[in-house]
Scaffold this active site. Structure first.
Site, PDB file in Angstrom:
ATOM      1  N   CYS A  35     -43.967  -2.378 -88.465  1.00 33.27           N
ATOM      2  CA  CYS A  35     -44.880  -1.225 -88.390  1.00 33.27           C
ATOM      3  C   CYS A  35     -46.340  -1.603 -88.197  1.00 33.27           C
ATOM      4  O   CYS A  35     -47.147  -0.761 -87.824  1.00 33.27           O
ATOM      5  CB  CYS A  35     -44.734  -0.354 -89.633  1.00 33.27           C
ATOM      6  SG  CYS A  35     -45.428  -1.123 -91.104  1.00 33.27           S
ATOM      7  N   CYS A  64     -49.584  -4.136 -92.099  1.00 34.41           N
ATOM      8  CA  CYS A  64     -50.090  -5.286 -92.860  1.00 34.41           C
ATOM      9  C   CYS A  64     -50.754  -6.313 -91.952  1.00 34.41           C
ATOM     10  O   CYS A  64     -50.860  -7.486 -92.319  1.00 34.41           O
ATOM     11  CB  CYS A  64     -48.940  -5.940 -93.618  1.00 34.41           C
ATOM     12  SG  CYS A  64     -47.716  -6.641 -92.492  1.00 34.41           S
ATOM     13  N   CYS A 100     -48.162   4.619 -85.924  1.00 32.55           N
ATOM     14  CA  CYS A 100     -48.949   5.643 -86.614  1.00 32.55           C
ATOM     15  C   CYS A 100     -48.112   6.911 -86.583  1.00 32.55           C
ATOM     16  O   CYS A 100     -47.551   7.248 -85.547  1.00 32.55           O
ATOM     17  CB  CYS A 100     -50.272   5.865 -85.883  1.00 32.55           C
ATOM     18  SG  CYS A 100     -51.130   7.327 -86.469  1.00 32.55           S
ATOM     19  N   SER A 153     -37.623 -14.823 -88.017  1.00 31.51           N
ATOM     20  CA  SER A 153     -36.162 -14.727 -87.989  1.00 31.51           C
ATOM     21  C   SER A 153     -35.602 -15.004 -89.386  1.00 31.51           C
ATOM     22  O   SER A 153     -34.808 -14.233 -89.910  1.00 31.51           O
ATOM     23  CB  SER A 153     -35.607 -15.742 -86.983  1.00 31.51           C
ATOM     24  OG  SER A 153     -34.232 -15.558 -86.840  1.00 31.51           O
ATOM     25  N   SER A 173     -41.783 -18.508 -82.518  1.00 29.71           N
ATOM     26  CA  SER A 173     -41.875 -19.652 -81.608  1.00 29.71           C
ATOM     27  C   SER A 173     -40.746 -19.600 -80.594  1.00 29.71           C
ATOM     28  O   SER A 173     -39.704 -18.990 -80.840  1.00 29.71           O
ATOM     29  CB  SER A 173     -41.785 -20.950 -82.400  1.00 29.71           C
ATOM     30  OG  SER A 173     -40.506 -21.035 -83.014  1.00 29.71           O
ATOM     31  N   GLU A 199     -48.217  22.641 -88.448  1.00 31.69           N
ATOM     32  CA  GLU A 199     -46.811  22.494 -88.059  1.00 31.69           C
ATOM     33  C   GLU A 199     -46.483  22.955 -86.647  1.00 31.69           C
ATOM     34  O   GLU A 199     -45.563  22.444 -86.020  1.00 31.69           O
ATOM     35  CB  GLU A 199     -45.945  23.324 -89.015  1.00 31.69           C
ATOM     36  CG  GLU A 199     -46.054  22.913 -90.454  1.00 31.69           C
ATOM     37  CD  GLU A 199     -45.380  23.936 -91.350  1.00 31.69           C
ATOM     38  OE1 GLU A 199     -44.276  23.641 -91.830  1.00 31.69           O
ATOM     39  OE2 GLU A 199     -45.941  25.026 -91.543  1.00 31.69           O
TER      40      GLU A 199
END
Length: 1332
Positions: free
Chosen positions: A48, A51, A148, A269, A353, A1264
């Site tokens: 996402c 971070c 987002c 991975s 990598s 909405e």
């Protein structure tokens, strides 16, 4: 082995860790240890971008510093030795100075809830460090790994575009004409009479970007890298040892000593395996800056790339080589580049990598099939010497004799040049165009005999269609020596389908789609090669039919551009009056600097505990026994709370908190583990042993619920005489449509912190919720306290969309019970996977309709049945059903209408409120019916929509009056602004000229009723204090969850008290200051609370009127002091009692709504008939918004809702196992729209202010309504698919389900390839997933 100390820099400050835990990731280290909470937890799996931070490394041999973005959630801190980490706090703050990217993203309105903003800022910052004047391609590429859920991305692109060289122009000159000269799509713009709106932000005011002002790379780290003799670093933890060799020799020694240890470079991975699959490695080897692993060398036969190069570095190297060498040599490189552009997001590409990607051999690896067809060689090394093995299908299948030996290391990969008469192509199709794992991908290569007639070599590999990458080796063998023609293609398709087989129950499902892609890709390859042969030898090769060329072109992709038309402020309005002006979100700057505090950013309280839930692994079962002994014996575990502890208080209203004797869904809360730390709680939760006994029946789908008559509730509305009307119509049609559910995917997962105060049972709850009063009630009942001792605080919520009410209160009650029992603060933060599993989402719907209509398209009778999948408990299902029935007619007058609805009880987590609340499903059912009617009448759907639309003054099916004048205006305006009729002709022309790409155009009207259904649900209160220095503090009952309610409230105070906005402050929403509030939702939050605040301000003004009139030139400070001296109260409560509203379900009539929001949207899409991919080319939205209080926020709401709706109807797909287990539990499996998915052109305009009403300053709530307009994309795809079917002579009704995923689009475009594939008899296999 001695553990060593870890040294790196964070934001220019040195960090030395003596006892480092190798299992620690950078994200928890930043947040918990360094208290840098700007970097957010969003998913824990690199999916996402919340971070994102920047890591800078110095290379002593090249003397260069490389800056790149990474996902902190996947970055082990041990891998950071000698690097400099920059977080959002390090680039600027409100206390020092802002960085231009922080300022611009805020001022361009690119933040709503603000939770994803620090990640966006850091992705963009890393790009600007490398490219101070980026191109638009670099920009969208940099943000491709950031999600987002609020804004719809457009304002974020606007903010970032200001750094690009040419701002405003799309930089894509079509036919040599700039988009700004030529109008849209080559059609001249319609000249509007009205003047354009002022911009929502002014670029002139922005701080310039000055690269010299950035943080420098720490000289100490440079010296360390240059001077220190390199030696292996070892970090030992309790369970794991991390070895970082710095020379190739040491790496080989480590691998010899620990042959089973994985070699980790980017941890993209191994990291997810450890986190999500519970894999554990006692030793990890992580090479650091070993030169041989970073080699880039060009020889006469090809290119050798070091296994340690990141995928991003590989991408740059290949892009460079492709430009320098002749095309015939770079076939493989071009194919690899094509996949590298869409592979993952920028952060993962910079971490992962090349060697790691190859050796992991994921079944859906994008590069491995290409490297294998390109005859690459793997260069291995061990203490025994070097060895080369081919990157072949045997290697990808992990055949022992073709694989690496345990002590061998992959040092580099040799990729040969392609030859003359050799062609290589890459194909992939995923749920989303970028940053999504492929459903099927493929690498294909052919080499012709000199002169290019007959096949000399052929190699085809597929990913995603088996447990490993699969080669069609035998088929290729049998085709050697054949000429390259249609006959060969036909044979090839049949051979490949025989060789590459998939069982009906294959993991991942979509089996027939995968079979179709296998041969659709083959056909594309055939066309690509034929076209290249034609270019090489025009005389010899027949040219492709023009209509086939389209199969080879990429889907329409130009750079984003948009226009916004909002309302102008009345010229007589005072300049200091902020109402109607595009004012930035109050917290915008704090969102961008990471200073905005969310629930989990609050510092730890002394002796705080962490709570984690244990959930059921069965969908319908009896609990035979629960064994807690092992969990309780673990270190740090304080308690495990079960239903037995909660005796007498385990329920509230219709909801039960913890399971007692039975579980009713997978994800049902069974017990809660409380421990000293999050890690300890999570480990103990795994040790709780529960024995189940399955119960019958297991009901998952709506069909099963109907069969077992398993319903929570039903409702009915009727008007006119339906049965009689059916006798009088020209035609009758019956149909049904299924609409899948939707996950809220708010960026901030469910979060709460409960702090007992230690006396009188008082307790404070800090929680991310939309309904503090309800949480107060539930906790008071659970703790047997009176409500006046339970205080619930909410400063802001990182997105909610309806999903932070019911389940949130249950979890808060259990957390509060634990806190109260132990007298210690307890924190509970759900991980993304837990959140998606436990909380439910939008109701899946099955709609059945029977319509009676005249040949001119007028629908005179309509009988509709709605079935919603409510899940295991009632939650909000009844209200959702009711709202669906009340709003189902959308913008149409059906004189005779019967609609009935049932909420089904199933063994799934209960579904709940979600933006639009029943209307997005109910409205789609009606629009699907209208589309079918249009087909039967031989009219366009738009004609049938127009003829059935409400006209002027009318009444709804529940007898409420409405004036539909704005509806007609929106429809007319949208027709004109979108040049509908011109483009309809253009689309038809395009479709006639192209066989394998089709375009579609659709226009949808909108009538969205807004209101609270009862008077009590609409009441609101507020409290305003004026202090003696002339500042004001305001608090109200609304929750700030990104929609900007606090900003609008401060605008209200500023207007009413004629006080500058800077003098007004708003802290949090709390049950302490404003009691008995209603839930924040339903598009009415700013409206109701704004009226309460206005009431308080007017009360104050009335009291102060004598003082102000005596001293009209005075300041608020003077007036407040005078009032105090005269003992006049400077604090006032404001109240609004709600709108008169009622609904009688017995009679089927009432006045449930206060007003209607009208709108219309027109969307154009292009689809690829061979793969099912689609691209939204352009969308025009026109909305009637009354008098907008803040056009910037209102446009943000409309756009954000539209993109969320587009996701609902196109790519967001929840998938459940036949046992009721949710598979899609994170951004890797569940795809919400990303930055590439938004319409290339987006034009939003608001009608001029309409008549005055009794809402707040005659505004309308827009939270909405815009979501439903996303279905204009659904029907545009529908239109394109119909064009494809028509051309192929397929008659008969086109039954489409929502969402229209690539799978559904491809399988609906039936052609010779879909006819070729084998089909499985239903019942002959157990499918991998079931549609609920």
């Amino acid at each position: 082995m001695d553990s060593q100390q870890l040294l790196f820099f964070v934001n220019g400050r040195k960090v030395i860790e003596k006892n480092v835990d190798p299992e620690m990731m950078l994200l928890p280290y930043l947040r918990k240890k360094l208290r840098l909470t700007g970097t957010k937890y969003g998913c824990g799996g690199g999916g996402c971008g919340a971070c994102t931070v920047m890591v800078s490394r110095y290379n002593p041999s090249t003397k260069a510093v490389r800056h790149h973005p990474v996902n902190a959630c996947l970055t082990p801190i041990c891998s950071l030795y000698g690097t400099a980490v920059t977080t959002v706090e390090g680039i600027g703050s409100t206390r020092t100075r802002l960085h231009p990217i922080q300022e611009r993203i805020a001022k361009c309105h690119g933040t709503q809830c603000g939770f994803c903003t620090p990640g966006m800022v850091m992705s963009m910052y890393a790009l600007l460090r490398n490219h101070p004047e980026p191109t638009l391609d670099q920009l969208t590429d940099a943000l491709g790994g950031n999600l987002c859920r609020c804004t719809g991305y457009r304002p974020i692109i606007d903010a970032c575009k200001t750094f690009c060289k040419a701002s405003g122009c799309c930089q894509g000159k079509e036919n040599g004409v700039c988009c700004l000269d030529g109008g849209i799509n080559g059609l001249a713009e319609l000249q509007d009479g009205d003047e354009t709106s002022p911009e929502l932000f002014s670029e002139e005011e922005f701080l310039p970007l000055d690269p010299t002002q950035e943080l420098i790379f720490p000289p100490e780290l440079m010296l360390m890298a240059e001077k220190q003799p390199p030696k292996t670093r070892v970090f030992c933890g309790d369970r794991m040892t991390w070895i970082s060799p710095v020379t190739l020799k040491e790496l080989l020694e480590a691998k010899f000593k620990y042959p089973q240890a994985p070699i980790v470079m980017g941890n993209t991975s191994v990291g997810p395996e450890v986190k999500f699959k519970g894999v554990f490695h006692p030793v990890i080897i992580s090479p650091d800056r070993i030169e041989e692993l970073g080699v880039i060398s060009q020889a006469c036969d090809g290119l050798t790339l070091g296994a340690g190069l990141s995928l991003d570095q590989v991408k740059h190297v290949l892009a460079d080589v492709v430009q320098k060498l002749p095309e015939e040599k770079t076939q493989t490189y071009r194919a690899l580049l094509k996949h590298l552009r869409t592979l993952a997001g920028s952060q993962i590409r910079n971490m992962a990598s090349l060697g790691g990607h190859i050796v992991s051999r994921h079944l859906d690896s994008d590069l491995n099939p290409l490297l294998a067809v390109g005859n690459c060689t793997l260069n291995l090394l061990s203490k025994d010497g070097e060895r080369q093995i081919p990157l072949s299908e045997q290697f990808l299948r992990r055949c022992p004799d073709a694989d690496l030996k345990p002590q061998e290391v992959l040092v580099s990969v040799s990729i040969p040049y392609s030859r003359k008469w050799e062609f290589v192509s890459a194909f992939r199709q995923a749920q989303r165009q970028q940053n999504a794992l492929a459903i099927v991908n493929s690498g294909m290569r052919v080499l012709f005999r000199e002169g290019g007639d007959l096949i000399k070599e052929l190699s085809i590999l597929y990913g995603g269609v088996g447990p490993t990458t699969v080669s069609a080796m035998n088929s290729c063998q049998r085709l050697i020596g054949r000429p390259w023609n249609e006959e060969m293609l036909d044979t090839a398709c049949r051979l490949v389908l025989d060789e590459v087989t998939l069982p009906g129950s294959a993991p991942g499902g979509k089996v027939e789609f995968k079979r179709a892609l296998i041969i659709s890709f083959l056909f594309k390859f055939y066309l690509e090669v034929s076209q290249s042969l034609k270019r090489m030898d025009p005389a010899h090769y027949p040219s492709l039919a023009d209509r086939y060329e389209s199969a080879l072109e990429d889907l329409h992709s130009k750079h984003h551009w948009r226009t916004l038309t909002h309302q102008n402020v009345d010229p007589v309005q005072l300049p200091q009056d902020p109402i109607g002006r595009p004012i930035m979100h109050l917290s915008g700057i704090k969102h961008a600097t990471g200073e905005a505090i969310y629930c989990d950013d609050m510092p730890a309280v002394d002796q705080e505990l962490f709570l984690t839930f244990v959930t059921s692994s069965r969908a319908h079962a009896r609990i035979v026994s629960i064994d807690l002994s092992e969990a309780l014996s673990l270190p740090g575990v304080v308690d495990v709370i079960t239903a037995d502890h909660l005796q007498g208080v385990n329920t509230f209203a219709t909801e039960t908190f913890l399971a007692t004797d039975e579980v009713h869904c997978i994800g049902h809360l069974v017990c809660a583990v409380i421990a000293e730390s999050e890690t300890q709680a999570k480990q103990a939760a795994k040790q709780v042993k529960i024995v189940y006994q399955d119960l019958e029946p297991l009901i998952l789908t709506i069909e099963e619920a109907i069969q077992h008559k398993s319903f929570h509730s039903e409702r009915k509305l009727e008007c006119g005489n339906v049965d009689e009307a059916f006798q009088k119509v020209d035609q009758i049609l019956e149909g049904e449509i299924y609409i899948g559910g939707q996950e809220h995917f708010y960026m901030e997962t469910q979060s709460m912190l409960v702090v007992p105060k230690g006396e009188d049972g008082e307790i404070d709850i800090y929680v991310s919720t939309q309904f503090p009063k309800y949480i107060q009630d539930v906790i008071a009942s659970t703790l047997k306290l009176s409500a006046n001792k339970v205080m619930c605080h909410v400063r802001r919520v990182g997105g909610a969309f309806g999903g932070k009410v019911g389940k949130t209160s249950i979890m808060a009650a259990i957390t509060a019970f634990a806190a109260s029992k132990h007298g210690r603060a307890v924190r509970c933060i759900l991980e993304r996977g837990e959140d998606m599993l436990i909380t439910g989402g939008r109701h899946p719907y099955l709609g059945k309709y029977k319509a009676g209509f005249m040949n001119d398209g007028r629908i005179l009778a309509l009988d509709v049945e709605h079935y919603s999948n409510g899940g295991s408990s009632v939650d909000e299902s009844l209200f959702v059903l009711e709202f669906g029935l009340l709003k189902m007619e959308n913008a149409y007058k059906f004189p005779n209408l019967r609609c009935r609805g049932w909420a089904c009880r199933t063994n799934l987590p209960s579904n709940t409120a979600f933006r639009g609340f029943g209307f997005p499903q109910a409205g789609l059912i009606t629009e699907a019916c209208i589309t079918e009617v249009a087909v039967q009448c031989g009219l366009s759907p738009e004609q049938v929509r127009a003829i059935n639309m409400y006209k002027k003054i009318d009444i709804t099916h529940y007898k409420q009056e409405l004036s539909a004048k704005p509806l007609a205006e929106c429809w007319r305006e949208c027709m004109a602004k979108s040049s509908y009729s011109l483009r309809k002709t253009a689309v038809e022309r395009f479709n006639a000229e192209n066989s394998w790409k089709k375009r579609g155009l659709a226009m949808i009207p909108l009538k969205f009723p807004v209101g609270t259904v009862t008077l009590a649900m609409g009441q609101a209160a507020a409290l305003v204090h004026i202090y003696l220095d002339g500042s004001a503090l305001v608090t109200h009952g609304g929750i700030e969850m990104g929609q900007g309610v606090h900003t609008k409230i401060i605008q209200v105070v500023s207007r009413e008290l004629r006080m500058p906005m800077s003098s007004v402050h708003l802290r949090e929403t709390s049950t302490e200051t404003v009691p008995n509030t209603n839930c924040s939702g339903g598009s009415v939050v700013a409206d109701l609370n704004g009226l309460a605040v206005k009431d308080a301000c007017q009360t104050l003004l009335k009291r102060l009127e004598p003082i102000i009139s005596k001293n009209p030139r005075g300041t608020w400070k003077d007036w407040a002091q005078t009032a105090f001296d005269q003992s006049i109260n400077l604090s006032a409560v404001g109240y609004f009692r709600g709108y008169e509203a009622d609904m009688n379900w017995e009679k089927g009539e009432g006045h449930p709504f206060e007003y209607f929001v009208y709108g219309a949207a027109c969307s154009e899409v292009e689809i690829d008939c061979l793969t099912g991919a689609h691209k939204t080319i352009r969308t025009d939205i026109v909305m009637d918004v009354g008098h907008s209080i803040n056009p910037a926020l209102d446009i943000g709401q409309v756009e954000g809702a539209f993109i969320q709706g587009m996701g609902l109807y196109t790519i967001e797909e929840l998938s459940y196992s036949p046992q009721g287990m949710l598979y899609s539990r994170g951004p890797n499996q569940y795809k919400i729209p990303a930055i590439f998915d938004i319409p290339t052109e987006l034009h939003v305009s608001f009608l001029p202010p309409s008549e005055h009403s009794n809402t707040l300053y005659s505004s309308k709530g827009l939270g909405e309504s815009g979501l439903f307009l996303g279905c204009s994309v659904f029907f545009a795809i529908h239109d394109a698919v119909r064009a494809a079917r028509q051309e192929r002579g397929i008659s008969g009704p086109l039954k489409l389900r929502s969402p229209l995923t690539p799978e559904r689009i491809r399988m609906a475009c039936e052609d010779k390839f879909t006819k070729m594939i084998p089909r499985d008899e239903p019942g002959s296999y157990v499918p991998w997933n079931v549609p609920v």
